[in-house]
Design a protein around this motif. Structure first.
Motif, short mmCIF file in Angstrom:
data_model
loop_
_atom_site.label_atom_id
_atom_site.label_comp_id
_atom_site.label_asym_id
_atom_site.label_seq_id
_atom_site.Cartn_x
_atom_site.Cartn_y
_atom_site.Cartn_z
N LEU A 1 -2.39 1.69 -7.86
CA LEU A 1 -3.02 1.27 -6.61
C LEU A 1 -2.47 2.01 -5.39
N ILE B 1 -4.43 2.85 -1.93
CA ILE B 1 -4.01 2.28 -0.64
C ILE B 1 -3.94 3.39 0.40
N CYS C 1 -6.81 2.93 3.35
CA CYS C 1 -6.30 2.37 4.60
C CYS C 1 -6.24 3.45 5.68
N GLN D 1 -2.57 -1.36 8.07
CA GLN D 1 -3.34 -1.71 6.87
C GLN D 1 -2.57 -1.35 5.60
N GLU D 2 -1.92 -0.20 5.61
CA GLU D 2 -1.13 0.21 4.44
C GLU D 2 0.00 -0.77 4.17
N ALA E 1 -1.43 -3.96 2.77
CA ALA E 1 -1.84 -3.78 1.38
C ALA E 1 -0.63 -3.77 0.45
N LEU E 2 0.43 -3.08 0.84
CA LEU E 2 1.64 -3.05 0.02
C LEU E 2 2.30 -4.42 -0.04
N LEU F 1 0.31 -6.43 -2.41
CA LEU F 1 0.57 -5.96 -3.77
C LEU F 1 1.89 -6.52 -4.31
N CYS G 1 -4.49 -7.44 -4.05
CA CYS G 1 -4.46 -6.18 -3.33
C CYS G 1 -5.81 -5.48 -3.43
N ARG G 2 -6.42 -5.49 -4.60
CA ARG G 2 -7.74 -4.89 -4.76
C ARG G 2 -8.77 -5.60 -3.88
N TYR H 1 -8.15 -7.13 -1.07
CA TYR H 1 -7.88 -6.71 0.30
C TYR H 1 -8.46 -5.32 0.56
N LEU H 2 -8.26 -4.40 -0.38
CA LEU H 2 -8.78 -3.05 -0.20
C LEU H 2 -10.31 -3.05 -0.14
#
Length: 91
Positions: free
Chosen positions: A47, A51, A55, A60-61, A64-65, A68, A76-77, A79-80
């Protein structure tokens, strides 16, 4: 007396056989858990490029992390996907 010693010997052998079987079962379970952990880590590592690609902002990164790490791959998916939807709506 010989019969008693034979019974004791058989009981010890039976206990050792049982212990060996339990050790083999535990080793098998350990291998299974190690494989599950490797699969989990691999999915998370897969992922990270997504990301970075999806992002736009560092915020955003980081989000996402964080998701995750704390909530797992599926969250996380999700969110992405929401980030992609928002990007398409603003385009």
């Amino acid at each position: 007396m010989t019969l008693t010693l034979d019974n004791l010997s058989q009981n010890k052998e039976s206990s050792l056989t049982q212990a060996l079987r339990q050790i083999q079962q535990l080793n098998s379970r350990i291998l299974e858990l190690e494989q599950q952990h490797q699969d989990y880590v691999q999915k998370q590592q897969n992922l990270i490029p997504a990301i970075a690609e999806i992002c736009i902002s560092p915020i955003q990164e980081v989000e996402a992390l964080r998701i995750l790490i704390h909530r797992g791959e599926s969250e996380c998916r999700r969110y992405l996907r929401s980030v992609l939807v928002k990007q398409r709506q603003t385009s």
